[in-house]
Design a protein around this motif. Structure first.
Motif, PDB file in Angstrom:
ATOM      1  N   GLU A 479       0.804  -1.220   0.000  1.00  0.00           N
ATOM      2  CA  GLU A 479       0.000   0.000   0.000  1.00  0.00           C
ATOM      3  C   GLU A 479       0.840   1.274   0.000  1.00  0.00           C
ATOM      4  N   ASP A 482       3.064   3.890  -5.080  1.00  0.00           N
ATOM      5  CA  ASP A 482       2.229   4.808  -5.851  1.00  0.00           C
ATOM      6  C   ASP A 482       1.431   4.009  -6.880  1.00  0.00           C
ATOM      7  N   GLU A 500     -10.027   4.881   3.908  1.00  0.00           N
ATOM      8  CA  GLU A 500      -8.904   5.597   3.303  1.00  0.00           C
ATOM      9  C   GLU A 500      -8.335   4.829   2.118  1.00  0.00           C
ATOM     10  N   ARG A 504      -8.303   5.754  -1.945  1.00  0.00           N
ATOM     11  CA  ARG A 504      -7.123   5.745  -2.818  1.00  0.00           C
ATOM     12  C   ARG A 504      -7.408   4.972  -4.095  1.00  0.00           C
ATOM     13  N   TRP A 505      -8.109   3.838  -3.988  1.00  0.00           N
ATOM     14  CA  TRP A 505      -8.490   3.089  -5.183  1.00  0.00           C
ATOM     15  C   TRP A 505      -9.384   3.951  -6.078  1.00  0.00           C
ATOM     16  N   GLN A 507      -9.595   7.250  -6.305  1.00  0.00           N
ATOM     17  CA  GLN A 507      -8.844   8.320  -6.950  1.00  0.00           C
ATOM     18  C   GLN A 507      -7.962   7.774  -8.071  1.00  0.00           C
ATOM     19  N   TYR A 508      -7.406   6.594  -7.870  1.00  0.00           N
ATOM     20  CA  TYR A 508      -6.605   5.954  -8.919  1.00  0.00           C
ATOM     21  C   TYR A 508      -7.436   5.764 -10.184  1.00  0.00           C
TER      22      TYR A 508
END
Length: 691
Positions: A479, A482, A500, A504-505, A507-508
């Protein structure tokens, strides 16, 4: 134009935060270095020079000393003897062999174990290990650490500025210990006090101790969980496994720091066994890079065809390369067998050519060195039947030794003629894929499989096997990497998550990434508890699906799932999905009372896509079709390599390896030139070409 695009993509790959910038311990111009273990203490000193001279003449460039020599380094407590090792290092240097030193902590001497028996490991049933083997000392013992670190500091002070010594290996194949020594139990309590900030109520909440009247009033009441006891609290076991992994990581880190007080220009690593579910690999941040050991032929019969056990599992080395390389960007293989081993269930001879095939397999992944265990076959001890580069007479080169010699000659032919390691074709880099992995997910799932036929690593390997058949470069990442450095990110059975990570997934994907999530992902929090929400709700906003329920079938009566007119069997885990607006259904169940319900969905989100695979099929056929369709939708071409054939690139070279039980004809890319081997690649054959 193609060359310019390749350069740009290479630059992007290297600047994407995949790993922190590391010191340049190895030169691209060398391609790879090759060495061999040698044990001076096993042989009459009159033979040392003969052996090291022949080692150099065969083409080896470094050797490895003092792995199990604590009794020779410190024959009595506080009394050190480095004279014999000084003479061995001097002879190695005389014959142009650099030296790797080992810290010998895997084999404490008998004076230590007899005087301080409290340092010995204890099994869950209370039995204590004894002298006469290896890895029998407890990493949790403060006294053992004190004695080990004292010896290591003396060794490092003596050799830390010695230019003939290039690096250090810590311990030997350090593993996670499930130790029931009283000192380990007290260390576990202290670990929990620190983790939960001294608040026993926080621990009770994390472990769900309201269930079955398990609540603790103080940390002193906590014992090491009995892993063999039926229905033991699995949240407690999750924390215990974290603690056990940390003990090993801390032991290695502390060794490393003692060495680095003196070794300013020498690297430090250790030789991990690739036990991917262990939890300690990569956890010792003070190491300069990681290395691993790999054995290919020991009777497991995971190869292809009737005699595949003589060649080995086609992806065993590739998987290890792709797991270890992304951790620091530099890696090597510290142990690779030169022939028969002695410890397998059945110990056959490798197929002629197999040893050279394994060496090229290590190289293909981007390694900087490879070392064979061992140079001479031992005449006594537990490993008597373990082959060496030379046989029992100490001079006759074995068949595997000749294959090492051939490999080293081939590497020398290529040196000085190839570009930097990261020069790779643009179409290859366009397929670049990361697999997000954390062993704690396997720990959590394996405590509550719900289906005895579920296999967490087997589930992951279905996706990995497909990627290798596509000719895709793969990195296993954690994790802290990047995600945006990769066009494709696969997250298989990632059970423990939090908002959280899900963000992140998300936004990716929104930024243009292509995300594949699979069943059993983000269903629990980091403590292994279900959130107080609909089952699977942590992913609903990201995938666009609601999870109606999941089903498990008997292995002898599997269900079927259909995708694009093809039918696939499954039984281990199947999630029945309710997709929302804008979600495309790629596959659906064919039978049971939910026939026609979705099993695989995909949707666009922002600039990228998210695909959810809610089922684990028997042979991975559906998983392959899903990835093939995804890459096609993204306009990324893939290869169709048969299982047993792999293609990797490094240093402007393409390396094709054939583990199959029949020849394989490889079609060279336009303009490519063969350098080693032919396009008709025999079993255990290698083709190296310049693209």
């Amino acid at each position: 134009m193609r060359k310019q695009l390749t350069t740009v993509l290479c630059a992007l790959a290297l600047s994407g935060g995949v790993f922190a910038q590391q010191p340049s311990w190895f030169s691209d111009q060398d391609l790879t270095l090759t060495g061999a273990y040698y044990y001076p203490e096993h042989w009459d000193e009159s033979q040392w020079e003969r052996d090291l001279k022949q080692m150099h003449e065969l083409g080896f460039e470094f050797t490895h000393f003092a792995e199990f020599a604590w009794a020779q380094l410190e024959p009595e407590e506080g009394q050190y003897d480095f004279g014999w090792l000084d003479r061995a290092v001097a002879l190695a240097a005389k014959h142009q062999l650099k030296v790797i030193l080992c810290t010998s902590t895997a084999t404490p001497p008998v004076w230590l174990t007899r005087k301080y028996p409290e340092i010995l490991l204890r099994n869950e049933d209370g039995t204590r290990l004894d002298h006469g083997a290896r890895q029998h000392a407890s990493f949790a013992s403060p006294l053992y650490r004190k004695l080990a670190f004292r010896m290591i500091e003396k060794l490092a002070a003596h050799y830390g500025n010695d230019a003939r010594v290039v690096g250090w290996q810590l311990d030997n194949e350090p593993a996670v210990q499930f130790d029931y020594n009283p000192q380990a139990e007290e260390a576990f309590r202290q670990y929990l006090r620190e983790k939960y900030a001294g608040d026993i109520r926080a621990l009770n909440a994390a472990w769900g101790t309201a269930f079955w009247s398990e609540a603790y009033a103080s940390f002193d009441q906590i014992t090491l969980p009995k892993r063999s006891q039926l229905f033991m609290n699995h949240h407690q076991i999750l924390d215990y496994r974290r603690f056990a992994a940390k003990q090993t990581c801390d032991f290695l880190n502390q060794q490393c720091l003692f060495i680095k007080q003196y070794a300013r220009h020498q690297w430090v690593t250790t030789n991990y066994i690739p036990d991917y579910e262990s939890g300690h690999i990569g956890g010792s941040s003070d190491l300069d890079f990681l290395s691993y050991t790999r054995y290919m032929v020991y009777g497991d019969n995971e190869g292809i065809g009737r005699r595949g056990y003589r060649v080995g599992n086609p992806l065993r080395i590739a998987f290890a390369n792709d797991f270890f390389r992304p951790q620091t960007g530099t890696y090597g293989v510290m142990e690779l067998q030169p022939g028969q081993v002695n410890w397998g269930s059945i110990n056959p001879q490798p197929l002629p050519g197999a040893v050279r095939l394994w060496l090229w397999s290590v190289f293909a992944g981007g390694s900087d060195f490879v070392c064979t265990y061992r140079y001479r076959q031992p005449l006594y001890g537990t490993e008597q039947y373990h082959y060496g580069i030379v046989g029992t007479d100490g001079v006759t080169v074995t068949p595997g030794g000749r294959e090492y010699e051939q490999f080293m000659q081939e590497i020398r032919q290529l040196r000085g003629t190839v570009p930097a390691k990261e020069v790779k074709p643009a179409d290859y880099l366009a397929r670049r894929t990361a697999i997000l992995y954390h062993p704690e997910n396997a720990w959590s799932i394996n405590q509550q499989k719900q289906n005895a036929t579920w296999n967490t690593m087997g589930h992951i390997e279905k996706y990995y096997r497909t990627l290798k058949s596509f000719g895709a470069p793969v990195d296993f990442i954690s994790e802290d990497h990047d995600f945006n450095a990769y066009p494709f990110l696969i997250v298989p059975a990632y059970q423990l998550a939090d908002p959280e990570l899900v963000n992140r997934w998300t936004q990716y994907v929104k930024q243009g990434g292509h995300l594949v999530l699979t069943c059993r992902t983000a269903q629990k929090d980091r403590f292994g508890r279900f959130p107080e929400a609909p089952f699977g709700a942590m992913l609903t906003e990201l995938t666009g699906n609601e999870l109606e329920f999941y089903d498990l079938l008997l292995p002898d009566d599997p269900g079927r799932v259909e995708m694009d007119g093809k039918s696939f069997a499954w039984n281990t885990w199947g999630e029945i999905l309710r997709p929302g607006a804008g979600v495309d259904v790629w596959a659906a169940y064919q039978d049971e009372f939910y026939a026609g319900k979705p099993a695989v969905t995909s949707r666009r989100l922002g600039k990228g896509t998210v695909t959810y695979v809610g089922v684990d099929t028997t042979d991975g056929g559906l998983e392959q079709e899903v990835l093939r369709k995804l890459y096609a939708h993204c306009g990324v071409g893939v290869l169709e390599l048969p299982y047993g054939v792999t293609l990797d690139y490094r240093n402007g070279l393409g390396i094709v390896l054939n583990y199959r039980d029949r020849p394989y004809r490889f079609e060279l890319p336009q303009g490519a030139k063969p350098l080693i081997g032919e396009t008709e690649i025999p079993t255990a054959g290698v083709l190296v070409f310049r693209f």
